[in-house]
Write a protein that holds these residues in place. Sequence first.
Motif, PDB file in Angstrom:
ATOM      1  N   SER A  11      46.394  28.136   2.956  1.00 53.10           N
ATOM      2  CA  SER A  11      46.092  27.160   1.915  1.00 53.10           C
ATOM      3  C   SER A  11      46.224  27.867   0.566  1.00 53.10           C
ATOM      4  CB  SER A  11      44.694  26.593   2.152  1.00 53.10           C
ATOM      5  OG  SER A  11      44.375  25.612   1.196  1.00 53.10           O
ATOM      6  N   GLU A  36      45.725  25.117  11.238  1.00 52.74           N
ATOM      7  CA  GLU A  36      46.317  23.794  11.021  1.00 52.74           C
ATOM      8  C   GLU A  36      47.825  23.861  11.257  1.00 52.74           C
ATOM      9  OE1 GLU A  36      44.615  21.228   7.866  1.00 52.74           O
ATOM     10  OE2 GLU A  36      43.851  23.107   7.074  1.00 52.74           O
ATOM     11  N   ARG A  43      44.570  20.134   0.056  1.00 50.91           N
ATOM     12  CA  ARG A  43      43.519  19.232   0.561  1.00 50.91           C
ATOM     13  C   ARG A  43      42.854  18.466  -0.585  1.00 50.91           C
ATOM     14  NH1 ARG A  43      41.827  21.566   4.581  1.00 50.91           N
ATOM     15  NH2 ARG A  43      42.906  23.538   4.373  1.00 50.91           N
ATOM     16  N   ASP A 281      37.288  29.747  -0.660  1.00 52.80           N
ATOM     17  CA  ASP A 281      36.034  29.120  -0.240  1.00 52.80           C
ATOM     18  C   ASP A 281      35.216  29.961   0.737  1.00 52.80           C
ATOM     19  OD1 ASP A 281      36.881  27.013  -1.758  1.00 52.80           O
ATOM     20  OD2 ASP A 281      36.809  25.511  -0.156  1.00 52.80           O
TER      21      ASP A 281
END
Lengths: 422, 146
Positions: A11, A36, A43, A281
């Motif tokens: 990501s 994924e 996202r 994150d």
Amino acid sequence: MHCKYLIIGNSVGGVAASEAIREIDKVGKIVMVSEEPHRVYSRALIPYFIAGRIDLEKMYYRDANFYEKNDILPFLGKKVIKIDFKDRKAEMEDGCKIGYKKLLLATGAAPFIPQMKGLDKERPKDGFFTFSSLDDAMKIKKKIESGIAERAAVLGGGLTGLMAAEALAENGIEVTVVELAGSLLPGVLDETASHLVEEHLEEKSLKISTGRRIVEVVGEESVETAVLDDGTILPCDLLIIGAGVRPRVELARDTGVRVNRGIVVDRRMRTSVNDVYACGDCAEDYDFLQGDFRLLPIWPTAYAGGRVAGFNMCGVEREYRWGTNMNSMHFFGLRIIVAGSITENGDDEVFKKICGDGNYRRIALKDDRVVGMILMNEIEGAGVLLNLMRAGINVKSFKEELLSNDFGLISLPEKLRQEIMT
Amino acid sequence: MRRIRCREEVCIGCRLCEVWCQVEHSKSKEIINAFLRETAFPRVRVEERGPISISLQCRHCEEPNCVHACISGALYRDLETCVVKHDASKCVGCWSCVLACPYDAIIRDDAHNRVLKCDLCEGREEPICVEKCPNDALIVEAYDAL
Ligand SMILES: Cc1cc2nc3c(=O)[nH]c(=O)nc-3n(C[C@H](O)[C@H](O)[C@H](O)COP(=O)(O)OP(=O)(O)OC[C@H]3O[C@@H](n4cnc5c(N)ncnc54)[C@H](O)[C@@H]3O)c2cc1C
């Protein structure tokens, strides 16, 4: 298999790192693994996709040839289940092992799903969705397109919850937002701004239920109703969970890698284990306002942190400097920008101004330095304010200007402006 | 690397930079059409306070905060030309870059839910605002890598 750089997570954090690496090292082998199955997408665009403002193609954050162009070997749809930090090997679910010289954990965060009666997290009822992956988005979209979704309950009146609520409402679905706290966007906005948002959303026919929890989800195969803690029954075909995220630290837990709430890194995004980095994150980023590290699960910190990690992974020293709480959002056309400290804090000096049309400005100062801002509707000049925050500029001589709707570089004293512009 | 700089001591706030930028970024590149028949917008903005005025456009930063903040991938830095570019077709109007840019250089196009920014007039020798500035307040300056 062996590589020089192994990146777990496909990501924004992982992409930023790989792009930085390729600016320095054109040949070192990069492997990127993601659970994924999709090529890199954003996202943060899920609400736009659900609302029908963009099509699937626009969800992709980089072109289809991204991996080829950057000479990256992607393993998509593959989960890393274990890392041997001593032998420098990552093991995937199918048993395949990848050795590495440098490792980046960019594993992001997972949606938090509160306990409720009638919910089997492994096998949720049809109509029960989180709002955090492309798979979620495609399932929700399919449900909407099937035409059987008339009513939705959204758990969470924070950022994700409200974005979900708006996107569903734009599909003509009747939406009720259930928020545990006493007001919307708790911790994101102050009370005044929160009320303005609530009024605005109610005007747009959203139903808001604050100070409430969903305690039970009822339905055989599919979601039929959600039951609140005061006994209220909400009939719904969709139950969307937008209740915040938890960092995915499982690969680092109980290893030599230090984990606090997120993976602990220094300002070069190095973890406590040599040659292992983390960003985004899943990590605790440096917050320049607090002078300390904390979870900042937002896009810009994931990108900037990933980029810093990438440079350091190929021996170029860079430090992460500019992170703090910051967000730009909009709900049914109401624009909101926030940064820094929002909550009432005794030693802050707070300037506020409301003036019709949903215009609201709140600037918090501490020792004559900007430490927080909320701008609603008129958001120009936000970047200038954020920059004043970052640079710790003393604003005493132009305090009054901070509240003006057309605040901008021109509002600054000439000398300061010229310093910024050079 | 190149960027446009405004010498504020000689900027008179005539806004011709805005006018010509709008023309250059219109379909017709023709002033009457650009203003009356098209929805073109300038990518430069003049800010004024009393006698002071300044023309603001993208600084084409080497580490562009706007690019880091862009959730759609519309903003990117072209590594060959060192120009910070914007693919408007990918922009969703989240305004993250408005918050990220320290230079007030991102312009909101509410009608199309997207932003606009200076592209240094791709394909032109000299950016149009620089060429048309009557006071030579706008200049192209070269700057070195970090
Ligand atoms: C609906 C929504 C809207 C948002 N809007 C905004 C916004 O407007 N502005 C903003 O700043 N932020 C926004 N965010 C937050 C932003 O998207 C995140 O901060 C960002 O995606 C973090 O990126 P990341 O690279 O750290 O991790 P993630 O994007 O979470 O990606 C991590 C990847 O790693 C993979 N992974 C994890 N563990 C493993 C493993 N063991 N093996 C293999 N792969 C693994 C995951 O499957 C995932 O693909 C939004 C988030 C959501 C969900």
